[in-house]
Design a protein around this motif. Structure first.
Motif, PDB file in Angstrom:
ATOM      1  N   LYS A  78       8.047   7.985  12.805  1.00 60.26           N
ATOM      2  CA  LYS A  78       7.029   7.830  11.755  1.00 60.26           C
ATOM      3  C   LYS A  78       7.579   6.981  10.603  1.00 60.26           C
ATOM      4  O   LYS A  78       6.875   6.117  10.077  1.00 60.26           O
ATOM      5  N   GLN A  79       8.831   7.229  10.211  1.00 59.52           N
ATOM      6  CA  GLN A  79       9.448   6.420   9.158  1.00 59.52           C
ATOM      7  C   GLN A  79       9.575   4.965   9.603  1.00 59.52           C
ATOM      8  O   GLN A  79       9.273   4.053   8.830  1.00 59.52           O
ATOM      9  N   LEU A  80      10.020   4.773  10.833  1.00 58.69           N
ATOM     10  CA  LEU A  80      10.172   3.424  11.367  1.00 58.69           C
ATOM     11  C   LEU A  80       8.851   2.669  11.337  1.00 58.69           C
ATOM     12  O   LEU A  80       8.791   1.512  10.917  1.00 58.69           O
ATOM     13  N   ARG A  81       7.777   3.313  11.740  1.00 55.14           N
ATOM     14  CA  ARG A  81       6.473   2.658  11.798  1.00 55.14           C
ATOM     15  C   ARG A  81       5.882   2.425  10.399  1.00 55.14           C
ATOM     16  O   ARG A  81       5.030   1.562  10.214  1.00 55.14           O
ATOM     17  N   LEU A  82       6.344   3.182   9.413  1.00 52.02           N
ATOM     18  CA  LEU A  82       5.880   3.017   8.033  1.00 52.02           C
ATOM     19  C   LEU A  82       6.554   1.830   7.345  1.00 52.02           C
ATOM     20  O   LEU A  82       5.971   1.200   6.457  1.00 52.02           O
ATOM     21  N   LEU A  83       7.766   1.486   7.754  1.00 47.54           N
ATOM     22  CA  LEU A  83       8.536   0.449   7.072  1.00 47.54           C
ATOM     23  C   LEU A  83       7.848  -0.919   7.021  1.00 47.54           C
ATOM     24  O   LEU A  83       7.855  -1.549   5.952  1.00 47.54           O
ATOM     25  N   PRO A  84       7.247  -1.437   8.100  1.00 51.85           N
ATOM     26  CA  PRO A  84       6.601  -2.752   7.976  1.00 51.85           C
ATOM     27  C   PRO A  84       5.475  -2.773   6.934  1.00 51.85           C
ATOM     28  O   PRO A  84       5.320  -3.758   6.209  1.00 51.85           O
ATOM     29  N   TYR A  85       4.706  -1.701   6.858  1.00 52.67           N
ATOM     30  CA  TYR A  85       3.633  -1.637   5.862  1.00 52.67           C
ATOM     31  C   TYR A  85       4.219  -1.601   4.457  1.00 52.67           C
ATOM     32  O   TYR A  85       3.764  -2.320   3.559  1.00 52.67           O
ATOM     33  N   LEU A 142       3.817  -4.303   1.335  1.00 47.25           N
ATOM     34  CA  LEU A 142       3.404  -3.985  -0.035  1.00 47.25           C
ATOM     35  C   LEU A 142       4.391  -4.565  -1.044  1.00 47.25           C
ATOM     36  O   LEU A 142       3.983  -5.148  -2.057  1.00 47.25           O
ATOM     37  N   LEU A 143       5.673  -4.403  -0.776  1.00 45.41           N
ATOM     38  CA  LEU A 143       6.695  -4.920  -1.683  1.00 45.41           C
ATOM     39  C   LEU A 143       6.646  -6.444  -1.769  1.00 45.41           C
ATOM     40  O   LEU A 143       6.715  -7.017  -2.862  1.00 45.41           O
ATOM     41  N   MET A 144       6.520  -7.104  -0.643  1.00 39.88           N
ATOM     42  CA  MET A 144       6.546  -8.569  -0.605  1.00 39.88           C
ATOM     43  C   MET A 144       5.322  -9.178  -1.296  1.00 39.88           C
ATOM     44  O   MET A 144       5.387 -10.312  -1.765  1.00 39.88           O
ATOM     45  N   ASN A 145       4.255  -8.435  -1.355  1.00 39.52           N
ATOM     46  CA  ASN A 145       3.013  -8.949  -1.926  1.00 39.52           C
ATOM     47  C   ASN A 145       2.651  -8.297  -3.255  1.00 39.52           C
ATOM     48  O   ASN A 145       1.516  -8.439  -3.717  1.00 39.52           O
ATOM     49  N   PRO A 174       1.935  -1.820  -8.481  1.00 42.23           N
ATOM     50  CA  PRO A 174       2.672  -2.333  -7.314  1.00 42.23           C
ATOM     51  C   PRO A 174       3.867  -1.443  -6.959  1.00 42.23           C
ATOM     52  O   PRO A 174       4.497  -0.858  -7.838  1.00 42.23           O
ATOM     53  N   CYS A 175       4.155  -1.358  -5.685  1.00 39.77           N
ATOM     54  CA  CYS A 175       5.293  -0.581  -5.199  1.00 39.77           C
ATOM     55  C   CYS A 175       6.601  -1.285  -5.560  1.00 39.77           C
ATOM     56  O   CYS A 175       6.639  -2.509  -5.705  1.00 39.77           O
ATOM     57  N   THR A 176       7.667  -0.509  -5.698  1.00 38.65           N
ATOM     58  CA  THR A 176       8.995  -1.048  -5.980  1.00 38.65           C
ATOM     59  C   THR A 176      10.021  -0.308  -5.138  1.00 38.65           C
ATOM     60  O   THR A 176       9.738   0.774  -4.598  1.00 38.65           O
ATOM     61  N   CYS A 177      11.228  -0.877  -5.040  1.00 39.26           N
ATOM     62  CA  CYS A 177      12.324  -0.197  -4.353  1.00 39.26           C
ATOM     63  C   CYS A 177      13.660  -0.670  -4.909  1.00 39.26           C
ATOM     64  O   CYS A 177      13.736  -1.704  -5.573  1.00 39.26           O
ATOM     65  N   THR A 178      14.688   0.097  -4.599  1.00 38.62           N
ATOM     66  CA  THR A 178      16.039  -0.301  -4.990  1.00 38.62           C
ATOM     67  C   THR A 178      16.552  -1.364  -4.021  1.00 38.62           C
ATOM     68  O   THR A 178      16.043  -1.504  -2.905  1.00 38.62           O
ATOM     69  N   LYS A 179      17.567  -2.088  -4.456  1.00 43.60           N
ATOM     70  CA  LYS A 179      18.197  -3.089  -3.582  1.00 43.60           C
ATOM     71  C   LYS A 179      18.779  -2.416  -2.356  1.00 43.60           C
ATOM     72  O   LYS A 179      18.696  -2.952  -1.240  1.00 43.60           O
ATOM     73  N   GLU A 180      19.362  -1.246  -2.503  1.00 48.46           N
ATOM     74  CA  GLU A 180      19.942  -0.518  -1.370  1.00 48.46           C
ATOM     75  C   GLU A 180      18.878  -0.155  -0.347  1.00 48.46           C
ATOM     76  O   GLU A 180      19.082  -0.277   0.857  1.00 48.46           O
ATOM     77  N   PHE A 181      17.721   0.305  -0.827  1.00 43.82           N
ATOM     78  CA  PHE A 181      16.630   0.642   0.085  1.00 43.82           C
ATOM     79  C   PHE A 181      16.124  -0.625   0.781  1.00 43.82           C
ATOM     80  O   PHE A 181      15.872  -0.617   1.989  1.00 43.82           O
ATOM     81  N   TRP A 182      15.975  -1.709   0.030  1.00 47.52           N
ATOM     82  CA  TRP A 182      15.523  -2.974   0.594  1.00 47.52           C
ATOM     83  C   TRP A 182      16.443  -3.417   1.730  1.00 47.52           C
ATOM     84  O   TRP A 182      15.977  -3.794   2.799  1.00 47.52           O
ATOM     85  N   ASP A 183      17.759  -3.369   1.489  1.00 49.04           N
ATOM     86  CA  ASP A 183      18.721  -3.780   2.510  1.00 49.04           C
ATOM     87  C   ASP A 183      18.645  -2.875   3.739  1.00 49.04           C
ATOM     88  O   ASP A 183      18.665  -3.354   4.874  1.00 49.04           O
ATOM     89  N   TRP A 184      18.565  -1.557   3.510  1.00 48.87           N
ATOM     90  CA  TRP A 184      18.464  -0.576   4.599  1.00 48.87           C
ATOM     91  C   TRP A 184      17.212  -0.838   5.434  1.00 48.87           C
ATOM     92  O   TRP A 184      17.261  -0.922   6.658  1.00 48.87           O
TER      93      TRP A 184
END
Length: 93
Positions: A19-26, A30-33, A66-76
Motif C-alpha cells: 500500500k505504501q509502495l503504491r501510494l508513493l507515485p501519487y 503532488l510534490l512535483m506539481n 501543497p504537500c511538502t517533504c524532507t530531503k531524506e524522505f524525497w531521496d528514500w
C-alpha cells in the motif's frame, strides 16, 4: 520485474508495504506539481499512512495547501520508485 511490484528484496530493504509502495507515485506527483491532496483519490488506509509519515516529521499533506517533504524522505521515495517502477537502462561503461 513488473512495475510497482513489491518484491521481498524491496520489502526488506525499505521496510515498506504494498500500500505504501503504491501510494508513493501519487505523492511524488503532488510534490512535483505543488499540489494539494485530493481526498477522493486515497482511501482510509492510505490516509493513515500519510498521517503516520506526517507524525514522523517526514511530510506534510493537506487538501488546502501543497504537500511538502524532507530531503531524506524525497531521496528514500525516489530510490524506491527507481527500483520498483522505472525500467533501468544498462550502463554503457
Amino acid at each position: 520485474m513488473a512495475r510497482g511490484c513489491l518484491t521481498n528484496e524491496i520489502k526488506e530493504k525499505y521496510n515498506i508495504t504494498l500500500k505504501q509502495l503504491r501510494l508513493l507515485p501519487y505523492f511524488q506527483y503532488l510534490l512535483m506539481n505543488e499540489s494539494r491532496l485530493d481526498a477522493s483519490k486515497i482511501d482510509d488506509e492510505e490516509r493513515a499512512i500519510l498521517q503516520q509519515w506526517q507524525a514522523e516529521g517526514k511530510i506534510t499533506f493537506s487538501i488546502s495547501e501543497p504537500c511538502t517533504c524532507t530531503k531524506e524522505f524525497w531521496d528514500w521515495m525516489n530510490e524506491i520508485l527507481w527500483e520498483s517502477y522505472v525500467p533501468h537502462k544498462e550502463s554503457e561503461e
